[in-house]
Design a protein around this motif. Structure first.
Motif, mmCIF file in Angstrom:
data_model
loop_
_atom_site.group_PDB
_atom_site.id
_atom_site.type_symbol
_atom_site.label_atom_id
_atom_site.label_comp_id
_atom_site.label_asym_id
_atom_site.label_seq_id
_atom_site.Cartn_x
_atom_site.Cartn_y
_atom_site.Cartn_z
ATOM 1 N N VAL A 143 0.852 -1.185 0.000
ATOM 2 C CA VAL A 143 0.000 0.000 0.000
ATOM 3 C C VAL A 143 0.892 1.241 0.000
ATOM 4 N N LEU A 202 -3.953 6.709 1.903
ATOM 5 C CA LEU A 202 -3.681 5.788 0.806
ATOM 6 C C LEU A 202 -3.516 6.564 -0.502
ATOM 7 N N GLN A 253 -2.121 4.637 -3.409
ATOM 8 C CA GLN A 253 -2.306 3.614 -4.445
ATOM 9 C C GLN A 253 -1.964 2.257 -3.869
ATOM 10 N N ARG A 254 -2.667 1.224 -4.326
ATOM 11 C CA ARG A 254 -2.280 -0.145 -3.973
ATOM 12 C C ARG A 254 -1.526 -0.723 -5.157
#
Length: 264
Positions: A64, A75, A77-78
């Motif tokens: 993550v 967050l 970006q994954r």
């Protein structure tokens, strides 16, 4: 006139000595500058400066990208498994987790938990990835083994991973055989006019395995897939004295016997 050659020789000798002294002085200056740069680089390293290098995502469950080195940060970006990013620095969080500062594009970066990635420049990463491979099942094992094989060409653990990769591929071949037999309709295949084996070898369930550099052969009589054995052949070619060599030879002998039956 008799003094001319002697004077010319003395002048040449003086110029030669001057040239030697000049070159020696330049070399001393270069060495001193190099030492100073080395000392500055060492001090920079102690302050936490790092050299940019590529790392690869191996555990997408914790890959993550965050806007700060903290699991509670925002967050961004994954990241998917197999994604290569550029490592530019690190920082340890208050809870003890180590985070890497990475760039995913030229203009986009963030912080990533260190266990999410592997690098062939970080000591022990091959051992850590092997443990992850052994703890994985089915396609996850194949995908992580493929990353290892692409990343660690000279690791002494490579024969172990090649064996795991091949064994997982043969297990996948058995599952694919059952799936394809269930989903491919024989009447439709006959009506299509193409050879039966071509429908099986074009079965869409093979696609994700092909992306992992796996190849399968097809037993048309039994309507079954088999792994083509590339990783076992690499073991015998590159590591003939490894503990894995005898098992690789046995599996290749079984594969050769199968291919011989196909030719009869």
């Amino acid at each position: 006139m008799r003094n001319g050659p002697a004077a010319s020789h003395s002048a040449f000798l003086a110029r030669f000595i001057f040239l030697i002294l000049f070159i020696t002085t330049c070399l001393l200056i270069l060495v001193q500058n190099s030492d100073a740069q080395t000392r500055r680089a060492g001090r920079s390293s102690e302050r936490g400066a790092t050299t940019a290098t590529a790392v690869v995502v191996v555990d997408e469950r914790i890959a993550v990208l965050l806007d700060a080195p903290d699991l509670h940060a925002n967050l961004l970006q994954r990241l998917s498994r197999g994604r290569a990013v550029i490592f530019t620095g690190w920082k340890r969080a208050a809870d003890g987790l180590l985070f890497y500062r990475v760039m995913v594009t030229r203009s986009k970066g963030g912080w990533l938990q260190s266990e999410a990635v592997s690098s062939n420049t970080r000591a022990g990463d091959d051992e850590r990835l092997l443990r992850l491979i052994r703890g994985s099942d089915d396609f996850d094992r194949i995908a992580r083994a493929r990353i290892f094989l692409d990343l660690f060409n000279r690791s002494p653990l490579r024969p172990s991973v090649l064996m795991l990769y091949g064994a997982a591929a043969e297990e996948a071949a058995q599952n694919l055989s059952r799936e394809a037999a269930r989903r491919l309709d024989e009447r439709e295949m006959a009506a299509g006019g193409a050879p039966l084996y071509s429908y099986f070898l074009n079965y869409n369930g093979l696609d994700r395995y092909r992306r992992q550099s796996l190849a399968f052969i097809f037993d048309e009589r039994a309507k079954k897939f088999h792994y083509d054995g590339a990783s076992w052949r690499e073991i015998l070619r590159r590591y003939p004295r490894s503990p894995e060599a005898s098992e690789a030879r046995r599996r290749l002998n079984d594969l050769a016997a199968f291919e011989a039956r196909q030719d009869q």
